[in-house]
Design a protein around this motif. Structure first.
Motif, PDB file in Angstrom:
ATOM      1  N   PRO A 279       0.867  -1.280   0.013  1.00 34.82           N
ATOM      2  CA  PRO A 279       0.521  -0.077   0.307  1.00 34.82           C
ATOM      3  C   PRO A 279       0.938   0.950  -0.276  1.00 34.82           C
ATOM      4  CG  PRO A 279      -0.458  -1.362   2.031  1.00 34.82           C
ATOM      5  CD  PRO A 279       0.458  -2.231   1.349  1.00 34.82           C
ATOM      6  N   MET A 280       0.753   2.057  -0.999  1.00 38.01           N
ATOM      7  CA  MET A 280       0.844   3.318  -1.002  1.00 38.01           C
ATOM      8  C   MET A 280       0.599   3.896   0.215  1.00 38.01           C
ATOM      9  SD  MET A 280       0.956   6.142  -4.027  1.00 38.01           S
ATOM     10  CE  MET A 280      -0.967   6.604  -2.922  1.00 38.01           C
ATOM     11  N   ASN A 281       1.697   5.666   0.294  1.00 37.47           N
ATOM     12  CA  ASN A 281       0.736   5.996   1.660  1.00 37.47           C
ATOM     13  C   ASN A 281       2.052   7.148   2.049  1.00 37.47           C
ATOM     14  OD1 ASN A 281      -0.424   6.533   4.270  1.00 37.47           O
ATOM     15  ND2 ASN A 281       0.668   5.447   6.223  1.00 37.47           N
ATOM     16  N   ARG A 282       1.377   8.281   0.774  1.00 38.43           N
ATOM     17  CA  ARG A 282       1.982   9.143   0.465  1.00 38.43           C
ATOM     18  C   ARG A 282       1.749  10.463   0.577  1.00 38.43           C
ATOM     19  NH1 ARG A 282       6.485  10.218  -2.524  1.00 38.43           N
ATOM     20  NH2 ARG A 282       7.123   7.722  -2.484  1.00 38.43           N
ATOM     21  N   LEU A 283       1.725  11.376   0.588  1.00 40.14           N
ATOM     22  CA  LEU A 283       1.488  12.713   1.006  1.00 40.14           C
ATOM     23  C   LEU A 283       2.120  13.764  -0.212  1.00 40.14           C
ATOM     24  CD1 LEU A 283       0.254  14.825   2.663  1.00 40.14           C
ATOM     25  CD2 LEU A 283       1.988  15.367   4.338  1.00 40.14           C
ATOM     26  N   LEU A 284       1.288  14.144  -0.755  1.00 38.67           N
ATOM     27  CA  LEU A 284       2.003  15.546  -1.630  1.00 38.67           C
ATOM     28  C   LEU A 284       1.464  16.956  -1.274  1.00 38.67           C
ATOM     29  CD1 LEU A 284       1.974  16.177  -4.870  1.00 38.67           C
ATOM     30  CD2 LEU A 284      -0.860  15.887  -5.506  1.00 38.67           C
ATOM     31  N   GLN A 285       2.433  17.154  -0.948  1.00 33.75           N
ATOM     32  CA  GLN A 285       2.432  18.727  -0.392  1.00 33.75           C
ATOM     33  C   GLN A 285       2.539  19.759  -0.961  1.00 33.75           C
ATOM     34  OE1 GLN A 285       4.585  18.805   3.488  1.00 33.75           O
ATOM     35  NE2 GLN A 285       5.150  20.594   2.609  1.00 33.75           N
ATOM     36  N   GLY A 286       1.114  20.132  -1.308  1.00 31.87           N
ATOM     37  CA  GLY A 286       1.364  21.825  -2.160  1.00 31.87           C
ATOM     38  C   GLY A 286       1.042  23.204  -2.107  1.00 31.87           C
ATOM     39  N   LYS A 292      -3.234  20.127  -6.742  1.00 29.21           N
ATOM     40  CA  LYS A 292      -2.983  18.865  -6.839  1.00 29.21           C
ATOM     41  C   LYS A 292      -4.008  17.990  -7.225  1.00 29.21           C
ATOM     42  CE  LYS A 292      -3.476  20.376  -2.534  1.00 29.21           C
ATOM     43  NZ  LYS A 292      -2.521  22.102  -2.310  1.00 29.21           N
ATOM     44  N   THR A 293      -4.798  18.598  -7.442  1.00 28.72           N
ATOM     45  CA  THR A 293      -5.934  17.917  -7.735  1.00 28.72           C
ATOM     46  C   THR A 293      -5.901  16.596  -9.024  1.00 28.72           C
ATOM     47  OG1 THR A 293      -7.654  19.701  -7.195  1.00 28.72           O
ATOM     48  CG2 THR A 293      -9.111  17.835  -8.380  1.00 28.72           C
ATOM     49  N   VAL A 294      -4.844  17.642  -9.777  1.00 29.41           N
ATOM     50  CA  VAL A 294      -5.195  16.654 -11.503  1.00 29.41           C
ATOM     51  C   VAL A 294      -4.425  15.615 -11.460  1.00 29.41           C
ATOM     52  CG1 VAL A 294      -5.870  18.695 -13.893  1.00 29.41           C
ATOM     53  CG2 VAL A 294      -3.710  18.859 -12.356  1.00 29.41           C
ATOM     54  N   ALA A 432      -1.794  21.291   1.898  1.00 29.66           N
ATOM     55  CA  ALA A 432      -1.194  22.591   1.224  1.00 29.66           C
ATOM     56  C   ALA A 432      -0.582  23.451   3.024  1.00 29.66           C
ATOM     57  CB  ALA A 432      -2.207  24.363   0.554  1.00 29.66           C
ATOM     58  N   THR A 433      -0.803  22.707   3.340  1.00 29.44           N
ATOM     59  CA  THR A 433       0.423  23.405   4.844  1.00 29.44           C
ATOM     60  C   THR A 433       1.398  22.411   4.808  1.00 29.44           C
ATOM     61  OG1 THR A 433      -2.635  23.524   5.785  1.00 29.44           O
ATOM     62  CG2 THR A 433      -0.884  23.083   7.274  1.00 29.44           C
TER      63      THR A 433
END
Ligand code: ADP
Ligand code: MG
Length: 707
Positions: A279-286, A292-294, A432-433
């Motif tokens: 399982p991936m467990n990744r945080l996309l922070q931007g 980020k949505t696309v 975004a935080t």
């Protein structure tokens, strides 16, 4: 008496105090003992009365009551108690306001401690409204280091000291939950002493050592939880989602813009993770507006290609609505069925008519989700209910994940295990935080991190200005100009209604805790703007107390451009995307954290138009000014988060609140050595005993965090 004894069974609490304590979430003996002082007052130095009369500030004296009597003040007719108190060095006058019962409590001839501020009358110096205590008892309020608790209506420090000290006298039987070796190695005081010392320390050092122990303890449990989850997840299996270059190619060329380099890279990392059977467990922070949505959409599209469903969870109703709309449009060319499930209403879109959602009953929708017929399910917290079963869930996207907690994330992944599949879905969190390093270690100890550190081309930084009260007119002129150009405006207020509860002055008050009376409210500001300032423009308001249908209608109108000015509470804080809005005007800006203000500002500047952010403040404090100045100077969420952390502590950041972690432990989240120590200790224990079989008390604590 144990920690879980309800306060209703404790003598002298009584139903009135029980209710007041409950408001603070204090219902058991344990809750009360763990309600730690906010500060201490050092009253160890008892001076002679002769000396005290020469002092200007706070003093503590011990003396005998010569005379005590009731009276009333001349002008305001307040009740007044006057006393004369003597010791070997002299006599002094003491005055109390609004405490007429004192003539019953303190009798002539009695020895007392008094601690308070010296005041200068026309004749001589006197002690005004001092804390008092009979000298024969062990001192609790005077003559020692005295605990000061956070002020709340009807709950004084005096009362809390009295209750806590009573309970502490019976606390010998409390069980120690930290392993003994751990206590020894670190020289932490054992539980009973630690509690005694944190409430009634003999020296500042003792208080400090206890605080350290309790903070360590909280962090330690947190790590036990987070790290054991991580270990379990690493051993779990996930469905493989193959990388499909041609599909993704078609998707990106269907977009009205080019992906940024950062989006491309982030998508690549994520899609590579999805190919693995873990399982991936990744945080996309931007930062806000980084797109980020696309990126998430690309992952969802890949999941669908592999025959798997995606759950897309947002923290608010408004945001869920918006994602539903965006994703319906994005996925229409690829024939995906997108559905929306929130607390309030359910609907779905057919790829043939992505702009026209179809109402659906909850029952029907749940059936379709279970049958795997809905391929993307967007929703709020409603998605984690047990009733929601997916036929074939492959991916969970959690938007603005700082709004959820680690616990909720764990629940999401675990909940989906109850479906037909034994595979654990992949998890993509987005925020975004920005998260400072200490927090990445703790709360996010279980996440891999990807940064989206680039904004789409052509975006102009939002021009930010703190506006002085006398320049309000100029700001309104700018607002009008933007609207004449066809743009739209947000006005944010800190509260919904005018101030109602002004604190009762009968209790201990401290002006610092009195809320400003000037705080702007959405309702009043809406009235003012629509009737007086912009009567010719289309003004609407939005806040949490509106009915769901109304909220939706207002948001829809604003999105369509038929509202010029939207007066709102912080409900528009996260994620709302209305590119035509170019002014963000914030009232009472000092009431918000920097990170939050940055989020508000991120609601504009989402197009090629130049956008503005106007900050109004009623506060004249220099601290508030320097915080707001930081916004003028920086457009980077990362910089602001670091500043916020320095200025306000971590409490307002990134999901810390969701932990329900006590304040004293949150303060320590910025203490990197302590954080690392706690992490080390947790790892050591988990390495030898991942299920904590040999540590039943620890296990219990960790299980509690899971709830
Ligand atoms: P956030 O990261 O804050 O969630 P969104 O995903 O809502 O940002 O995107 C913000 C806006 O930018 C949306 O209107 C989106 O369509 C647009 N957008 C996203 N990526 C790009 C890009 N590469 N170029 C131009 N606009 C983009
Ligand atoms: Mg977003």
């Amino acid at each position: 008496m144990t920690l879980s004894t309800p306060l209703s069974e404790v003598p002298r609490v009584g139903p009135v105090y029980e209710k007041r304590l409950k408001k603070l979430g204090i219902t058991t003996v344990g809750d009360l003992l763990f309600h730690f002082p906010r500060a201490y007052e050092d009253l160890r130095n008892v001076t002679s009365i002769a000396q005290a009369k020469k002092e200007e500030g706070n003093v503590c004296v011990k003396g005998r009551v010569l005379k005590i009597r009731k009276g009333r003040t001349l002008r305001k007719h307040m009740s007044l108690v006057q006393a004369a108190v003597e010791d070997d060095t002299g006599t002094m006058q003491v005055v109390w306001f609004n405490q007429p019962y004192l003539t019953d409590t303190l009798k002539e001839g009695e020895e007392v401690y008094l601690a308070g501020k010296m005041a200068r009358g026309s004749a001589s110096a006197y002690l005004s409204n001092p804390a008092y205590e009979k000298a024969k008892a062990l001192p609790m309020h005077t003559g020692r280091i005295v605990p000061v608790y956070a002020q709340t209506l009807g709950l004084t420090s005096r009362w809390l000291r009295f209750m806590v000290s009573g309970i502490l006298q019976n606390a010998q039987g409390l069980s120690e939950s930290l392993p003994p070796t751990l206590l020894q190695e670190r020289g932490f005081p054992p539980i009973v002493k630690a509690l005694q010392d944190i409430h009634f320390p003999n020296t500042p050092k003792e208080a400090e050592a206890s605080r350290r122990r309790f903070a360590f303890e909280e962090l330690f449990y947190l790590f036990l939880f987070v790290l054991s989850e991580r270990k379990k997840l690493a051993a779990a299996k996930a469905p493989v989602i193959p990388f499909e270059p041609s599909l993704l190619q078609r998707f990106t060329s269907s977009l009205p813009f080019q992906l940024t380099e950062a989006q491309r890279k982030a998508a690549w990392r994520i899609l590579k993770d999805l190919e693995k059977p873990r399982p991936m467990n990744r945080l996309l922070q931007g930062d806000v507006g980084s797109g980020k949505t696309v990126v998430a959409a690309m992952a969802a599209l890949s999941a669908r290609k592999a025959g798997l469903q995606t759950a897309f969870m947002a923290p608010t109703e408004i945001l869920a609505q918006q994602h539903f709309k965006t994703l319906s449009l994005l996925f229409a060319p690829f024939k995906l069925k997108v559905a929306l499930l929130t607390g309030k209403s359910d609907r779905w879109t057919s790829p043939k008519l992505p702009r026209e959602p179809i109402e659906i009953s909850r029952k029907k929708l749940l059936e379709k989700v279970k049958a795997g017929d809905m391929e993307v399910l967007v929703g709020t917290h409603a998605l984690i209910q047990d009733k929601v079963r997916f036929g074939n869930l492959g991916l969970i996207v959690l938007d603005e994940q700082h709004r959820f907690g680690v616990r909720q994330r764990a629940k999401l992944q675990a909940a989906s295990r109850k479906g037909h599949t034994l595979l654990v879905p992949h998890l993509l969190s987005m925020t975004a935080t920005p998260i400072p390093r200490t927090l990445t270690l703790t709360l996010y100890g279980d996440l891999d991190l990807t940064l989206l550190d680039e904004l789409p081309q052509g975006r102009k930084p939002v021009l930010t200005q703190v506006i002085a009260p006398e320049e309000r007119k100029l700001a309104y002129k700018a607002v009008r100009k933007e609207i004449q150009k066809g743009r739209q405006v947000f006005v944010i207020c800190p509260r919904i209604e005018e101030k109602s509860e002004i604190r009762n002055t009968k209790y201990e008050i401290n002006s610092k805790f009195l809320p400003s009376l000037e705080v702007k409210s959405v309702k009043a500001e809406y009235e003012r703007l629509s009737k007086e300032v912009f009567p010719d423009l289309r003004v609407a308001m939005l806040h949490g107390k509106l009915a769901q249908k109304e909220k939706e209608a207002v948001m829809r109108k604003f999105q369509r451009g038929t509202i010029d000015i939207l007066v709102s509470t912080s409900v528009v804080e996260v994620g709302v995307d209305v590119p035509n809005a170019t002014v963000m005007l914030i009232e009472g800006a000092e009431h918000f954290g920097l990170a939050q203000l940055h989020q508000f500002r991120g609601r504009v500047g989402r197009s090629a138009y130049q956008s503005h952010c106007f900050l109004f403040t009623e506060s004249s404090s220099s601290r508030a000014a320097s915080r707001l100045k930081a916004l003028e100077e920086s457009s980077s969420g990362f910089e602001l988060a670091e500043k916020d952390l320095k200025l306000r502590g971590p409490g307002d950041l990134a999901g810390v609140k969701q932990w329900g972690m006590p304040d004293f432990a949150m303060e320590q989240l910025t203490n990197l050595p302590l954080v690392e120590e706690a992490r080390e200790a947790a790892l050591q224990i988990l390495d030898e005993d991942i299920r904590l079989e040999h540590y039943p008390l620890l296990k219990e604590k960790v299980e509690k965090l899971r709830e």
